[in-house]
Design a protein around this motif. Structure first.
Motif, short mmCIF file in Angstrom:
data_model
loop_
_atom_site.label_atom_id
_atom_site.label_comp_id
_atom_site.label_asym_id
_atom_site.label_seq_id
_atom_site.Cartn_x
_atom_site.Cartn_y
_atom_site.Cartn_z
N CYS A 111 0.86 -1.18 0.00
CA CYS A 111 0.00 0.00 0.00
C CYS A 111 0.90 1.24 0.00
O CYS A 111 2.11 1.13 0.27
CB CYS A 111 -0.92 -0.01 1.22
N ALA A 112 0.35 2.39 -0.28
CA ALA A 112 1.16 3.61 -0.40
C ALA A 112 1.95 3.92 0.88
O ALA A 112 3.15 4.22 0.80
CB ALA A 112 0.30 4.79 -0.82
N PRO A 113 1.34 3.87 2.07
CA PRO A 113 2.13 4.17 3.28
C PRO A 113 3.28 3.17 3.51
O PRO A 113 4.39 3.58 3.86
CB PRO A 113 1.10 4.09 4.42
N CYS A 114 3.03 1.89 3.29
CA CYS A 114 4.10 0.90 3.48
C CYS A 114 5.18 1.04 2.41
O CYS A 114 6.36 0.85 2.70
CB CYS A 114 3.52 -0.52 3.47
N GLN A 115 4.80 1.40 1.18
CA GLN A 115 5.78 1.61 0.13
C GLN A 115 6.67 2.81 0.46
O GLN A 115 7.88 2.76 0.26
CB GLN A 115 5.11 1.82 -1.23
N ALA A 116 6.06 3.87 0.99
CA ALA A 116 6.85 5.04 1.39
C ALA A 116 7.83 4.68 2.49
O ALA A 116 9.01 5.08 2.45
CB ALA A 116 5.92 6.17 1.84
N ALA A 117 7.39 3.90 3.47
CA ALA A 117 8.28 3.48 4.56
C ALA A 117 9.38 2.58 4.02
O ALA A 117 10.55 2.70 4.42
CB ALA A 117 7.48 2.75 5.64
N TYR A 118 9.05 1.69 3.09
CA TYR A 118 10.03 0.79 2.48
C TYR A 118 11.08 1.59 1.71
O TYR A 118 12.28 1.36 1.85
CB TYR A 118 9.31 -0.20 1.56
N ALA A 119 10.64 2.55 0.91
CA ALA A 119 11.56 3.38 0.12
C ALA A 119 12.45 4.21 1.04
O ALA A 119 13.65 4.36 0.80
CB ALA A 119 10.78 4.29 -0.82
N HIS A 120 11.88 4.72 2.12
CA HIS A 120 12.66 5.51 3.09
C HIS A 120 13.74 4.65 3.74
O HIS A 120 14.90 5.06 3.85
CB HIS A 120 11.71 6.09 4.14
N ALA A 121 13.38 3.44 4.14
CA ALA A 121 14.35 2.53 4.76
C ALA A 121 15.43 2.14 3.76
O ALA A 121 16.61 2.05 4.11
CB ALA A 121 13.64 1.29 5.29
N LEU A 122 15.04 1.94 2.51
CA LEU A 122 16.00 1.59 1.47
C LEU A 122 16.98 2.73 1.22
O LEU A 122 18.19 2.50 1.12
CB LEU A 122 15.25 1.23 0.18
N ASP A 123 16.46 3.95 1.19
CA ASP A 123 17.34 5.12 1.02
C ASP A 123 18.33 5.24 2.16
O ASP A 123 19.50 5.52 1.94
CB ASP A 123 16.50 6.41 0.94
N HIS A 124 17.87 5.01 3.38
CA HIS A 124 18.76 5.11 4.53
C HIS A 124 19.82 4.02 4.54
O HIS A 124 20.95 4.24 4.95
CB HIS A 124 17.97 5.10 5.85
N SER A 125 19.44 2.83 4.08
CA SER A 125 20.44 1.75 4.04
C SER A 125 21.49 2.04 2.96
O SER A 125 22.66 1.73 3.15
CB SER A 125 19.79 0.40 3.79
N LYS A 126 21.10 2.68 1.86
CA LYS A 126 22.06 3.06 0.82
C LYS A 126 22.99 4.16 1.32
O LYS A 126 24.17 4.15 1.03
CB LYS A 126 21.34 3.52 -0.44
N LEU A 127 22.45 5.09 2.09
CA LEU A 127 23.28 6.16 2.65
C LEU A 127 24.29 5.59 3.63
O LEU A 127 25.44 6.04 3.68
CB LEU A 127 22.41 7.20 3.36
N GLY A 128 23.89 4.61 4.40
CA GLY A 128 24.81 3.98 5.35
C GLY A 128 25.95 3.26 4.66
O GLY A 128 27.08 3.27 5.14
#
Length: 131
Positions: A111-128
């Motif tokens: 769903c849109a909220p879970c996709q946003a949370a997933y994308a946010h977590a993915l971005d943070h893992s790439k930054l790390g």
């Protein structure tokens, strides 16, 4: 799943099937072009600038082909979910994915909220990993 009619399911299946056919054709065309490029380049005398340009185009083509292969897997998975009766349920929270989202992104897993949370977590893992 919150899809009111069989017509919506048929429409979504048609969208997924059409996209799968498109992706298969694009991947096949990319593979054919790559074979032709390799065959054509075998007779040419290499020039460093031409080699660099050709490598950039090759890298870009490979990235586009990989994107298409990844999307093809997502579409095939969505068709499998349709067949198994789990299509339209969010993979993370289990709630129904809105019809509007499915019509825009038929292979959506979240769903849109879970996709946003997933994308946010993915971005943070790439930054790390970049640090």
């Amino acid at each position: 799943m919150d899809i009111a009619t069989q017509t919506h399911l048929t429409t979504l299946r048609d969208l997924l099937t059409y996209r799968l056919v498109e992706l298969r054709a694009e991947v096949h065309a990319a593979e054919q072009a790559q074979r032709q490029q390799v065959a054509a380049g075998a007779d040419e005398v290499p020039d460093r600038k031409d080699e660099a340009t050709q490598q950039q185009f090759s890298d870009l083509g490979s990235a586009q082909e990989q994107r298409d292969v990844d999307e093809m897997a997502q579409v095939e998975a969505a068709l499998h979910r349709l067949d198994s009766g789990t299509y339209g349920d969010c993979a993370d929270c289990g709630e129904p994915i809105s019809l509007q989202r499915l019509l825009m992104q038929p292979a959506a897993q979240r769903c849109a909220p879970c996709q946003a949370a997933y994308a946010h977590a993915l971005d943070h893992s790439k930054l790390g990993r970049a640090s």
